[in-house]
Design a protein around this motif. Structure first.
Motif, PDB file in Angstrom:
ATOM      1  N   ASP A  52      37.607 -19.140  32.894  1.00 32.29           N
ATOM      2  CA  ASP A  52      36.994 -18.628  32.208  1.00 32.29           C
ATOM      3  C   ASP A  52      36.212 -16.736  33.089  1.00 32.29           C
ATOM      4  O   ASP A  52      35.377 -17.631  34.084  1.00 32.29           O
ATOM      5  N   SER A  53      36.325 -15.769  32.676  1.00 39.07           N
ATOM      6  CA  SER A  53      35.641 -14.937  33.987  1.00 39.07           C
ATOM      7  C   SER A  53      35.118 -13.878  32.700  1.00 39.07           C
ATOM      8  O   SER A  53      35.531 -13.164  31.479  1.00 39.07           O
ATOM      9  N   PRO A  54      33.942 -13.121  33.644  1.00 43.05           N
ATOM     10  CA  PRO A  54      32.183 -12.287  32.591  1.00 43.05           C
ATOM     11  C   PRO A  54      34.018 -11.542  32.825  1.00 43.05           C
ATOM     12  O   PRO A  54      34.456 -10.469  33.246  1.00 43.05           O
ATOM     13  N   ARG A  55      33.685 -10.408  31.428  1.00 38.72           N
ATOM     14  CA  ARG A  55      34.251  -9.323  31.004  1.00 38.72           C
ATOM     15  C   ARG A  55      33.747  -7.840  31.146  1.00 38.72           C
ATOM     16  O   ARG A  55      34.042  -7.037  31.413  1.00 38.72           O
ATOM     17  N   GLU A  56      32.299  -7.943  31.859  1.00 35.30           N
ATOM     18  CA  GLU A  56      30.793  -6.931  31.637  1.00 35.30           C
ATOM     19  C   GLU A  56      31.415  -6.861  33.816  1.00 35.30           C
ATOM     20  O   GLU A  56      31.894  -6.868  34.011  1.00 35.30           O
ATOM     21  N   LYS A  57      31.353  -5.084  32.753  1.00 35.02           N
ATOM     22  CA  LYS A  57      30.978  -4.265  34.659  1.00 35.02           C
ATOM     23  C   LYS A  57      30.704  -5.031  35.645  1.00 35.02           C
ATOM     24  O   LYS A  57      29.303  -5.430  34.586  1.00 35.02           O
TER      25      LYS A  57
END
Length: 152
Positions: free
Chosen positions: A8-13
């Motif tokens: 899982d990786s954060p999607r936000e910039k």
């Protein structure tokens, strides 16, 4: 496509704490990353090329400098970067290594790299006015900051 690994990786910039111009020599990777954490760099845009800051100070081709500057500008545009960290290291093959390039004279190597960091910082500040530039020399014992106010 076949999924091989899940994470899982954060999607936000993210906001980039610093774009880092450093060499791809892996001998210094772990120590330098620990140093970056110590100085508060959590999110970085790494720009790894043979010789690191050499591409700004004394590129083999002007297109080498243009490439690095383009990557830094993209980091600024995409991730809000306002700081660039320049890194050079001991025994760098792009400079001929410690033995061939400097006759195993660590002091001469350190002085040369201090001067190269100064040239790289000046080139960067001329190309991107207002950018904060920090410069470091890394050897097999630690990370060194050149004692030259022009470099900070």
């Amino acid at each position: 496509m076949k999924k091989l690994f899940h994470f899982d990786s954060p999607r936000e910039k993210y906001h980039c704490d610093a774009a880092i111009v450093w060499c791809f020599d892996n001998r210094f990777d772990l120590g330098f990353r620990k140093f970056l954490t110590r100085i508060g760099v959590q999110n970085s845009d790494p720009i790894k090329v043979a010789g690191g800051a050499k591409s700004l100070a004394s590129p083999e081709h002007e297109s080498d400098r243009d490439f690095i500057l383009d990557q830094i500008r993209k980091s600024i545009r995409l991730h809000g970067t306002n700081r660039v960290i320049l890194m050079l290291h001991s025994d760098c093959g792009a400079y001929g290594g410690l033995a061939c390039g400097f006759g195993n004279d660590a002091i001469a190597e350190r002085q040369h790299h201090r001067d190269e960091l100064k040239l790289a910082a000046a080139a960067l500040k001329q190309a991107i006015p207002g950018i904060q530039v920090d410069s470091y020399f890394v050897d097999f014992e630690g990370v060194w900051q050149p004692e030259d106010p022009v470099l900070s």
